[in-house]
Enzyme design. Structure first.
Site, short mmCIF file in Angstrom:
data_model
loop_
_atom_site.label_atom_id
_atom_site.label_comp_id
_atom_site.label_asym_id
_atom_site.label_seq_id
_atom_site.Cartn_x
_atom_site.Cartn_y
_atom_site.Cartn_z
N ILE A 80 0.82 -2.75 7.23
CA ILE A 80 1.57 -1.68 6.68
C ILE A 80 3.05 -2.56 6.71
CG2 ILE A 80 -0.61 -0.19 6.86
CD1 ILE A 80 1.64 0.59 8.77
N ASP A 81 3.86 -1.79 5.21
CA ASP A 81 5.21 -2.27 5.60
C ASP A 81 5.83 -1.57 6.25
OD1 ASP A 81 4.25 -2.83 2.86
OD2 ASP A 81 4.67 -1.31 2.02
N LYS A 82 6.89 -2.70 6.30
CA LYS A 82 8.52 -1.78 6.96
C LYS A 82 8.73 -0.02 7.59
CE LYS A 82 13.36 -2.16 8.67
NZ LYS A 82 13.97 -2.60 8.33
N ARG B 178 1.89 0.75 -3.52
CA ARG B 178 3.33 1.15 -4.33
C ARG B 178 3.61 0.50 -5.40
NH1 ARG B 178 7.36 -1.98 0.66
NH2 ARG B 178 8.97 -0.88 -1.18
#
Length: 307
Positions: free
Chosen positions: A133-135, A233
């Site tokens: 998962i993204d930062k 996103r």
């Protein structure tokens, strides 16, 4: 050295063919390898956009990745579940999942290495990491402690039998109560730092449903059918409902708060050894909860019910 060879069975772009045929190579990695002369068609150099003929032989000769000096770091972890095969961790917003250029340490992998042995399938670059998962996204992540578990969890991702549900605050008011976004994703032709909906991208499917409406913002749940880079996103921005606070795909005028309002709330999978179905839930972080409370107050909704 990673050596692979396969016959072309259907005409398509070379970078796409390689990514779809060899699970360990992403499309961006395939493109770079083609441009470096490490992937050839019938023994000849090619371009990523070339479409080899059916029956052509594609050969891949990739050098071994340069090992990173991964250091086990004593960083606190929010471990939701652990057994001999897997760790389920609630990743905080702002933490990078694994070391990469610009982020050599203080990542989730550095913390996990201090806590436990991890699978070796991803080599020294991403030990134990089955999905990411993204930062700036918080929430649940499953990590493999051994190769058997890694293979099982990866197979479940491929078969789309696992559960990955997110909650997000997005811009705008949905007309629908629920829906499905089916739009192929790939590298943006305008900005290499971004992903985009592109005609020749990899298939990507996101299911969404409305949880609460606040006028200019909406609280939604998103369930991943596929797991492409930045999928939620990009898909939400594509339908004109970008994630609030998203620095890459969202507007500058957005909700106040640190980072984007996207949280991996629910995760489910079969335990690799026993086959038992496991499901876990993680509450949204404090900044997310505060934003929902603020929006509820503005919309005249009850503020204390669970998110």
């Amino acid at each position: 050295m990673q050596n692979e060879e396969f016959k072309v069975t259907a005409s398509a772009r070379l970078d796409k063919l390689v990514a779809e045929t060899v699970p360990t190579i992403s499309r961006s990695q395939a493109k770079g390898a083609i441009e470096a002369g490490q992937i050839k068609v019938d023994g000849q150099d090619a371009r990523p956009k070339d479409k080899p003929a059916v029956g052509a032989t594609v050969t891949i000769s990739l050098p071994d990745p340069q090992p990173l000096d991964l250091v086990a770091e004593n960083i606190p972890l929010d471990i939701v579940y652990e057994d001999d095969d897997v760790i389920v961790v609630n990743k905080p917003q702002g933490m990078v999942v694994h070391p990469a250029p610009g982020h050599p340490d203080k990542t989730l992998v550095n913390a996990l290495l201090y806590h436990s042995p991890l699978s070796s399938i991803n080599g020294t670059l991403r030990p134990g990491i089955v999905h990411r998962i993204d930062k700036d996204t918080s929430g649940l992540l499953m990590v493999a402690k051994n190769d058997h578990a890694h293979q099982s969890l990866s197979a479940q991702l491929q078969a789309k039998t696992n559960l990955r549900e997110y909650v997000a605050i997005v811009h705008g008011n949905f007309k629908e109560e629920e829906g499905v976004i089916r739009a192929p994703l790939g590298r943006s032709p305008k900005d290499r730092k971004k992903q985009a909906v592109v005609a020749d991208g990899r298939p990507a499917v996101t299911h969404f449903r409305v949880l609460e409406r606040y006028g200019n913002y909406t609280l939604i749940a998103c369930r991943l059918e596929t797991g492409r880079t930045h999928q939620i996103r990009v898909h939400l921005a594509y339908i004109k409902h970008p994630v609030a606070g998203d620095p890459l795909y969202g507007p500058k005028k957005t909700l106040k708060g640190a980072g984007q309002f996207l949280h991996a709330r629910e995760l489910g999978f079969k335990q690799p050894t026993t086959g038992e179905q496991l499901v876990f839930t993680a509450p949204v972080p404090d900044n997310f909860a505060a934003a929902v409370k603020h929006l509820r107050l503005q919309a005249g909704l009850p503020v204390d019910k669970p998110i």
